[in-house]
Design a protein around this motif. Structure first.
Motif, PDB file in Angstrom:
ATOM      1  N   GLY A   1     118.931  65.794  50.953  1.00  0.00           N
ATOM      2  CA  GLY A   1     119.345  66.267  49.665  1.00  0.00           C
ATOM      3  C   GLY A   1     118.827  65.759  48.555  1.00  0.00           C
ATOM      4  O   GLY A   1     118.843  64.479  48.580  1.00  0.00           O
ATOM      5  N   GLY A   2     118.882  66.087  47.206  1.00  0.00           N
ATOM      6  CA  GLY A   2     118.594  65.393  46.485  1.00  0.00           C
ATOM      7  C   GLY A   2     119.515  65.803  45.206  1.00  0.00           C
ATOM      8  O   GLY A   2     119.837  66.258  45.215  1.00  0.00           O
TER       9      GLY A   2
ATOM     10  N   ALA B   1     119.253  70.651  46.622  1.00  0.00           N
ATOM     11  CA  ALA B   1     119.210  69.985  45.257  1.00  0.00           C
ATOM     12  C   ALA B   1     120.916  70.017  44.117  1.00  0.00           C
ATOM     13  O   ALA B   1     120.326  71.274  43.987  1.00  0.00           O
ATOM     14  CB  ALA B   1     117.831  69.336  44.643  1.00  0.00           C
TER      15      ALA B   1
ATOM     16  N   TYR C   1     113.153  70.231  41.240  1.00  0.00           N
ATOM     17  CA  TYR C   1     113.226  69.096  42.044  1.00  0.00           C
ATOM     18  C   TYR C   1     113.680  69.443  43.455  1.00  0.00           C
ATOM     19  O   TYR C   1     112.886  68.389  44.633  1.00  0.00           O
ATOM     20  CB  TYR C   1     114.629  68.125  41.414  1.00  0.00           C
ATOM     21  CG  TYR C   1     114.699  66.998  41.733  1.00  0.00           C
ATOM     22  CD1 TYR C   1     113.871  65.961  41.820  1.00  0.00           C
ATOM     23  CD2 TYR C   1     116.140  67.012  42.589  1.00  0.00           C
ATOM     24  CE1 TYR C   1     114.235  64.814  42.427  1.00  0.00           C
ATOM     25  CE2 TYR C   1     116.486  65.144  43.154  1.00  0.00           C
ATOM     26  CZ  TYR C   1     115.158  64.436  42.948  1.00  0.00           C
ATOM     27  OH  TYR C   1     115.856  62.892  43.893  1.00  0.00           O
ATOM     28  N   GLY C   2     114.743  69.752  43.746  1.00  0.00           N
ATOM     29  CA  GLY C   2     115.250  70.735  45.101  1.00  0.00           C
ATOM     30  C   GLY C   2     113.360  70.980  45.963  1.00  0.00           C
ATOM     31  O   GLY C   2     113.603  70.976  47.012  1.00  0.00           O
TER      32      GLY C   2
END
Lengths: 337, 337
Positions: free
Chosen positions: B294-295, B322, B314-315
């Motif tokens: 993930g982020g 994220a 962002y995800g």
């Protein structure tokens, strides 16, 4: 400068530095020290070299006069073999400098340091990086000079040889070209340079960049010797630092025909060369745009007919011109510049 | 252990090490030294910390008793600021150890070394790597343990914070998890570890691997703190050595919301995070197969509503879950394991 080269029990196949200096160095080699092949000449093993007449001798006492002894071999790990001690001692006592690319520094050896001092000779540990290295500023691309960098599918795939063949071909084609050595053999051949694998990792890109800055002013082209491989489980950090420190305009991917496992790390298959080329381009591009100039294939293990087929197949896989620098020269790559 | 932390003129925003130790360290912090904010408390600047009551004082003479002084800041280049000398001297004279992550080693400072000797205290230069490092054997994947590594789009994007938040969340979820520190702040928090940016580049992967080997036996999961960024023009060698030395099963990509240029290298745009994730996965996969867990997005510069939008965006860009580890915690990422 007249030199003798120590290569005990490993000449020529496992004596990469000795053979590199014999093939590309400006030095006048007066003898190779190898107790196993003593009594033969270099030409008995490597007939294509200009230095074919150089005698192979038992030890330093049997060599003609020389200015420096070069350590032309390196055991895995870069240690010093105690069986070489009498030759190093003998060279110093004869008033010769000793040049070494080992991880083990001769200057840290109390006996050698004292003896060198006594005889007024220099011990040159070429792998010892300058003390004032620093981080890269990221400015190699701003140099007024095109940069060509060799990368490899593994260690010992011919990056230094390819770089020096490219340099020679470029000069023959009338280009104003310079060499950027990044490893011990390249440094011994050139007389300058920094062993990037020995720098602090934070400074690997910076050390590369510094060499380019020192050499770019006088040149239209710089040919940078790459190290290791971006897919190597142990040495990729060195490769990566050079790629981003040099910000090359062009990459040449070096591979050995038939090799399909990382040398010394046999559980790791070498990925398809075109995938490695793509990875290198992607890695480089995010810092400075780069193109694949071509491929260099070491076909020394193949018969001539097989070699030509292998080179052609390698080129098609890469989608770029390919040569064996030793069999074909590198004109086909230089023409792309 | 009771410690004081030196952070003159830089607390809290440019005192990454001080804040890291305050947030995550086991140490009992008795004072922060900052002549600019002296008279306030930690909580005046960082209200969410447990250590909110810790006083900020002018110098070492104003601090309560402590066992060690930690240097909690680092100027660019990692040098020693002469204005800190009276505090370091004072700490030694009070019988306290001094712990530093600077590139400048306190043990190499004649005055400090002599004074420490006289007072029987230790100077701990945590950035000084062990002398017996060697090349990687490429065997991290064989460890009986899952490895999670943080990577970043740049330096200072929250890799250490994310790693420590993941560690905490994993332990709360009942997993047997350990931490692998690779930089000076992580080492000060953990009490062990190797600063990979200071190792010889040939040994960067090997030093990482060695830490994993030392820690894997007792753990189901190891959370490895990443360094730099694979697209950084100066520090990518360090990143690359950690990626291949750790052979992670999972990567977490850390980014700071709104940052679009490499910090300190403003002519270099930060590439699209999904492209950086792909490059990291490609680089890692060629040595050992890896997945993006993930982020992690640092949204400390955004208002709450904006932050949630930025995290979601962002995800989607990454095609992976994220979080902002500080706002949201990292449970969403730990659930994926």
């Amino acid at each position: 400068m007249e030199v003798a080269i120590l290569a005990h029990e490993q000449f020529p196949d496992r004596a990469k530095t000795a053979v590199g200096v014999l093939r590309y160095g400006d030095q006048d080699v007066v003898a190779v020290l190898d107790r196993e092949t003593a009594g033969t000449t270099v030409g008995d093993h490597l007939p294509d070299l200009e230095a074919a007449d150089v005698p192979i001798v038992e030890g330093v006492a049997d060599a003609p006069a020389f200015d420096a002894l070069l350590i032309g071999i390196a055991p895995i790990g870069g240690g010093f073999e105690e069986s070489w001690r009498p030759d190093v001692r003998g060279a110093i006592e004869r008033g010769a400098d000793v040049v070494s690319g080992l991880h083990y520094f001769l200057n840290d050896d109390a006996e050698f340091a004292e003896l060198a001092d006594e005889h007024g000779v220099a011990l040159r540990d070429v792998r010892d990086p300058p003390a004032d290295l620093t981080v890269a500023s990221g400015t190699a691309r701003e140099l007024d000079c095109e940069i060509v960098l060799t990368v490899g599918t593994d260690c010992s795939t011919g990056k230094m040889t390819t770089t020096l063949e490219l340099l020679g071909a470029a000069r023959e084609a009338g280009l104003d070209a310079g060499f950027v050595p990044t490893g011990q053999t390249g440094i011994m051949i050139d007389g300058g340079g920094i062993a990037i694998d020995r720098t602090i990792s934070d400074f690997a890109a910076g050390a590369t960049e510094r060499m380019l800055e020192e050499r770019a002013d006088e040149r239209e082209y710089l040919f940078v010797e790459g190290q290791g491989s971006i897919v190597h489980p142990a040495y990729s950090a060195v490769t990566c630092g050079i790629v981003h420190g040099a910000q090359p305009d062009h990459l040449v991917l070096c591979h050995e025909a038939g090799r399909d496992r990382i040398h010394g790390y046999e559980s790791f298959p070498i990925p398809e060369p075109s995938a490695i080329a793509e990875l290198c381009l992607d890695l480089a591009d995010h810092v400075a745009p780069t193109a694949l100039l071509g491929g260099a294939l070491n076909t020394s293990g193949l018969a001539p007919g097989e070699a030509e087929d292998a080179i052609e197949a390698y080129g098609s896989r890469l989608g770029a011109p390919a040569v064996d620098p030793i069999r074909n020269g590198t004109d086909r790559l230089i023409e792309q510049l």
